[in-house]
Design an enzyme around this catalytic site. Structure first.
Site: not given
Length: 285
Positions: A30-31, A37, A61, A187
């Protein structure tokens, strides 16, 4: 790096690679990309010829529009990171491209049991949004491999389940959680934490590790007291505990002493930020 924003253009590229018999790997995001990542991208390169990263903040979501709107967007920075990692394709569609008729009446994918327990109980509809978008991306990109982090452990298990049960010819590869030196899991939501909260946040993973040590030392006995002590420790530190318990790491059933493979799953609030974490462990017999 190709930045593709439409399904038609994506199809053309995918067909081009398929004709050349290239193995394709997908890293869905989601960038707001971080080291977690990047680690998945590095892992993907070991398995495939072409790595495709998707950036799509999926409204389906999120429990409410406010949470969706405040999700951090860093598209230009993300593009630079992906260019640096020599990614072949970035798929970054608009919402209207993915959900032309909106999300409310959209066909969805649901994994019945796993989507409604633990995190799914606290966030109704969340996992339906996750599985639906991942299913759509799988159909659009037709990857040979897909790569996910283990921090969102319940999500990972749900995706593996629907891939198996819906017969997707895709191998799901997972990567261990990437952490800062203090133990805090990388995160995108860490950006919501203020300075004081950032100092407190690593206490969650420390508590998980300490709790596992006690459970193993007690051979699974006095579990209720051990879990309660952990919850109280987190509460005293300023966390609001939503989920903190031991589960079977393969089925997510509640802890049973004869289980060999176990996991602590935790979801807490620190200020206005929801943090999730986990750690597997084996209870020796």
């Amino acid at each position: 790096m190709y930045i593709i924003k439409t399904i038609d253009n994506l199809y053309k590229k995918i067909q081009f690679f398929k004709k050349k018999q290239k193995k394709i790997g997908l890293v869905p995001t989601m960038g707001n990309l971080h080291l977690g990542h990047i680690n998945l991208i590095i892992l993907a390169k070991k398995y495939v010829d072409i790595v495709i990263v998707s950036i799509f903040i999926n409204p389906m979501q999120f429990e409410n529009s406010l949470d969706f709107k405040k999700y951090p967007q860093t598209f230009l920075k993300d593009c630079l990171i992906l260019k640096n990692e020599k990614i072949e394709i970035l798929f970054a569609p608009k919402i209207s491209e993915i959900y032309p008729n909106g999300t409310n009446m959209h066909t969805y994918i649901q994994v019945p049991k796993l989507s409604k327990i633990i995190e799914g109980k606290s966030r109704p509809g969340h996992f339906i949004g996750v599985t639906t978008i991942i299913g759509k991306l799988f159909n659009l990109i037709q990857p040979n491999f897909a790569f996910f982090g283990e921090k969102d452990y319940q999500q990972l298990l749900i995706i593996k389940t629907f891939v198996k049960e819906l017969n997707y010819p895709i191998k799901v590869i997972s990567s261990p959680t990437i952490r800062l030196e203090n133990g805090l899991a990388f995160s995108s939501r860490n950006k919501y934490l203020n300075d004081l909260e950032l100092k407190k946040a690593p206490f969650l993973y420390k508590t998980i590790k300490d709790t596992i040590n006690i459970i193993i030392k007690n051979n699974g006995n006095q579990l209720y007291e051990t879990i309660n002590f952990a919850k109280m420790s987190l509460t005293k530190k300023g966390f609001l505990v939503d989920i903190f318990n031991v589960y079977n790491s393969k089925t997510l059933d509640i802890f049973y002493k004869k289980n060999k493979n176990n996991i602590i799953l935790a979801s807490v609030w620190l200020g206005s930020t929801r943090l999730i974490d986990n750690k597997k462990f084996i209870l020796p017999h």
